[in-house]
Design an enzyme around this catalytic site. Structure first.
Site, PDB file in Angstrom:
ATOM      1  CB  VAL A   8      28.470  19.917 -64.119  1.00 60.62           C
ATOM      2  CG1 VAL A   8      27.037  19.460 -64.310  1.00 60.62           C
ATOM      3  CG2 VAL A   8      29.389  18.714 -63.921  1.00 60.62           C
ATOM      4  CB  SER A   9      31.076  24.721 -63.523  1.00 59.94           C
ATOM      5  OG  SER A   9      30.277  25.373 -64.484  1.00 59.94           O
ATOM      6  CB  THR A  10      32.784  22.020 -59.752  1.00 62.12           C
ATOM      7  OG1 THR A  10      31.483  21.766 -59.188  1.00 62.12           O
ATOM      8  CG2 THR A  10      32.990  23.518 -59.897  1.00 62.12           C
TER       9      THR A  10
END
Length: 202
Positions: A8-10
């Site tokens: 996931v990006s964050t």
């Protein structure tokens, strides 16, 4: 051995959907490598850890191709490392054609998957070029309509002329001129250049 790569990006984003999909694919939680990091490149701790762990004949599962990364040129390079250098199979759950294990009409899955990935890369590149073209056209049309881009130009204060003359005649300093106009001395200097249309740096 089956492994899963999850990204996931964050740190705030939820990995549950990807984890559940990997469990359904028969992968144990201990064999899942998870990164909470942007997909702009492959400088990711757990992705690199997974690469070191892989042996020929292993299988790597990914929920969707964008979980591997966002840059298709780099995705293709990593795909080559996984399938050629590491000699492992890769399966993208949301895109069955990207599964190097499958055999379709007698053709190996690796060939089909490589071909599909090249096509996806081409489509992504064309889309990036189209986006840049649309942006350029949008900017051109906006400029033709008088839309200004960049930082708004600051109006010269009403009493600027008198303060400028004091500074120009060395009666006050640059900083004092700024204080009197309630602006920074650098802003005063920038306005002075506009006012006088020449370099007035002192």
């Amino acid at each position: 051995m089956k492994y899963a790569y999850i990204r996931v990006s964050t740190k705030d984003q939820n990995i549950d959907r990807q984890v559940e999909a990997m469990k359904e694919a028969g992968i144990d939680k201990s064999k899942m490598f998870i990164d909470k990091q942007s997909g702009k490149d492959f400088e990711r701790k757990n992705y690199k850890k997974m690469l070191r762990k892989l042996k020929a004949g292993d299988e790597v599962y990914i929920k969707s191709i964008d979980r591997l990364g966002r840059n298709y040129d780099e995705i293709i390079e990593q795909w080559r490392i996984l399938t050629k250098d590491k000699d492992v199979d890769v399966s993208v759950l949301d895109f069955p054609l990207l599964d190097t294990k499958n055999k379709i009409n007698g053709l190996t899955g690796k060939f089909i998957a490589d071909l599909v990935l090249q096509i996806l890369s081409y489509v992504a590149q064309i889309e990036r070029e189209n986006i840049r073209q649309r942006q350029a056209e949008g900017i051109r049309i906006a400029k033709e309509k008088g839309v200004k881009f960049g930082r708004p130009v600051m109006d010269i204060p009403e009493n600027f002329d008198s303060i400028y003359q004091l500074w120009e005649n060395n009666l006050i300093s640059l900083r004092e001129a700024g204080r009197m106009l309630e602006i920074s001395h650098t802003t005063f200097q920038r306005l002075a250049k506009r006012y006088n249309n020449k370099d007035v740096s002192r």
